[in-house]
Scaffold this motif. Structure first.
Motif, short mmCIF file in Angstrom:
data_model
loop_
_atom_site.label_atom_id
_atom_site.label_comp_id
_atom_site.label_asym_id
_atom_site.label_seq_id
_atom_site.Cartn_x
_atom_site.Cartn_y
_atom_site.Cartn_z
N HIS A 1 0.77 -1.34 0.01
CA HIS A 1 0.29 -0.12 0.07
C HIS A 1 0.98 1.13 -0.09
O HIS A 1 0.48 2.45 -0.24
N SER A 2 2.25 1.02 -0.27
CA SER A 2 3.16 2.38 -0.07
C SER A 2 3.05 2.47 -1.74
O SER A 2 2.81 1.73 -2.31
N ARG A 3 3.68 3.90 -1.54
CA ARG A 3 3.80 4.23 -2.51
C ARG A 3 5.50 3.65 -3.32
O ARG A 3 6.53 3.39 -2.79
N GLY A 4 5.41 4.04 -4.91
CA GLY A 4 6.62 3.55 -5.33
C GLY A 4 7.96 3.64 -4.98
O GLY A 4 8.90 2.92 -5.10
N ARG A 5 8.01 5.14 -4.57
CA ARG A 5 8.85 5.52 -4.30
C ARG A 5 10.00 5.61 -2.51
O ARG A 5 10.77 4.58 -2.90
N TRP B 1 15.96 0.02 -10.40
CA TRP B 1 14.05 -0.14 -10.44
C TRP B 1 14.00 1.57 -11.09
O TRP B 1 13.40 1.78 -11.30
N TYR B 2 14.21 2.23 -9.83
CA TYR B 2 14.20 3.81 -9.84
C TYR B 2 14.26 4.50 -10.66
O TYR B 2 13.70 5.02 -11.54
N ALA B 3 15.37 3.96 -11.34
CA ALA B 3 15.12 4.69 -12.94
C ALA B 3 14.61 4.45 -13.92
O ALA B 3 14.56 5.66 -14.34
N VAL B 4 14.39 3.69 -14.61
CA VAL B 4 13.56 2.94 -15.14
C VAL B 4 12.43 3.82 -14.79
O VAL B 4 11.65 3.52 -15.45
N TRP B 5 12.07 3.30 -13.62
CA TRP B 5 10.24 3.67 -13.36
C TRP B 5 10.58 5.08 -14.06
O TRP B 5 9.75 5.65 -14.12
N SER B 6 11.41 6.05 -13.01
CA SER B 6 11.24 7.29 -13.32
C SER B 6 10.94 7.90 -14.89
O SER B 6 10.54 8.74 -14.85
N ALA B 7 12.28 6.79 -15.65
CA ALA B 7 12.14 7.16 -17.06
C ALA B 7 10.29 7.07 -17.57
O ALA B 7 10.07 7.67 -18.45
N LEU B 8 10.41 5.85 -17.32
CA LEU B 8 9.05 5.41 -17.76
C LEU B 8 7.96 6.40 -17.62
O LEU B 8 6.67 6.73 -18.20
N ALA C 1 10.97 1.58 -3.35
CA ALA C 1 12.16 1.72 -4.05
C ALA C 1 12.83 1.58 -3.20
O ALA C 1 14.66 1.69 -2.81
N LEU C 2 12.80 3.15 -1.92
CA LEU C 2 13.36 3.36 -0.63
C LEU C 2 14.60 2.08 0.21
O LEU C 2 15.04 1.50 0.53
N CYS C 3 13.24 1.53 0.63
CA CYS C 3 12.90 0.30 1.02
C CYS C 3 14.12 -1.24 0.67
O CYS C 3 14.81 -1.63 1.14
N LEU C 4 13.25 -0.98 -0.55
CA LEU C 4 14.41 -1.77 -1.58
C LEU C 4 15.80 -2.25 -0.99
O LEU C 4 16.70 -2.63 -1.10
N GLU C 5 16.40 -0.53 -1.26
CA GLU C 5 17.67 -0.25 -0.82
C GLU C 5 18.64 -1.64 -0.17
O GLU C 5 19.22 -1.83 -0.18
N TYR C 6 17.58 -1.29 1.18
CA TYR C 6 18.63 -2.46 1.67
C TYR C 6 17.96 -3.68 1.19
O TYR C 6 19.22 -4.71 2.54
N VAL C 7 17.87 -4.51 0.71
CA VAL C 7 17.44 -5.85 0.51
C VAL C 7 18.62 -5.76 -0.89
O VAL C 7 19.51 -6.66 -1.11
#
Length: 129
Positions: free
Chosen positions: A60-64, A81-88, A67-73
Motif C-alpha cells: 500500500h506504499s508509494r512506488g518511491r 528500478w527507480y531509474a527505469v521507473w522514473s523514465a517510464l 524502492a527506497l526500502c528495497l535499497e536495504y535488500v
C-alpha cells in the motif's frame, strides 16, 4: 484481473513489434507511449509481488517508498528500478509540448525491465515457527 509482470512485458513487446501483416492502426508514437505504460505497470506489479511476500503492508506504499526500502535488500536493483521507473513515468505523461517517446527508447526500457524482472531479489521462504 491483474496480469503478471511478464504478461505485461509481452504485451508491450507486441505493441512495439506488431506481427507482420497486421495493419498498424496506431502511430508509432502512440504505440510507444502505450508500451511504456505497460512496462511501468509491469515494474509496479513486480515490486508489489516482492513486497507482498516480504511485508504485505508495504504493497500500500508509494512506488518511491518501496524502492527506497528495497535499497536495504538489494541496492543495485533498487537504483536501477527507480531509474527505469522514473523514465517510464515521465514517458507516460502526455504533454502537448513534448514529443512521445520513440520506439527505440521504449525498446531500451523494455530490455531494462526484462533484466530487472530477472534480477529482482528472490522472495524469502516463509519462516517456520
Amino acid at each position: 484481473m491483474t496480469r503478471s509482470p511478464r504478461d505485461l512485458v509481452a504485451a508491450a513487446d507486441r505493441l512495439l513489434t506488431p506481427p507482420p501483416g497486421t495493419m498498424a492502426t496506431l502511430t508509432p508514437g502512440l504505440r510507444a507511449r502505450a508500451a511504456a505504460a505497460l512496462l511501468r505497470l509491469a515494474l509496479d506489479e513486480a515490486m508489489d509481488d516482492f513486497w507482498r511476500s516480504v511485508s504485505p503492508r508495504m504493497v500500500h506504499s508509494r512506488g518511491r517508498t518501496k524502492a527506497l526500502c528495497l535499497e536495504y535488500v538489494s541496492p543495485s536493483v533498487a537504483r536501477q528500478w527507480y531509474a527505469v521507473w522514473s523514465a517510464l513515468s515521465a514517458a507516460c505523461h502526455h504533454h502537448t509540448y513534448e514529443l512521445p517517446p520513440t520506439p527505440a527508447e521504449v525498446r531500451a526500457w523494455h530490455a531494462d525491465v526484462t533484466e530487472l524482472l530477472r534480477s529482482m531479489p528472490p522472495t524469502p521462504a516463509p519462516s517456520r515457527p
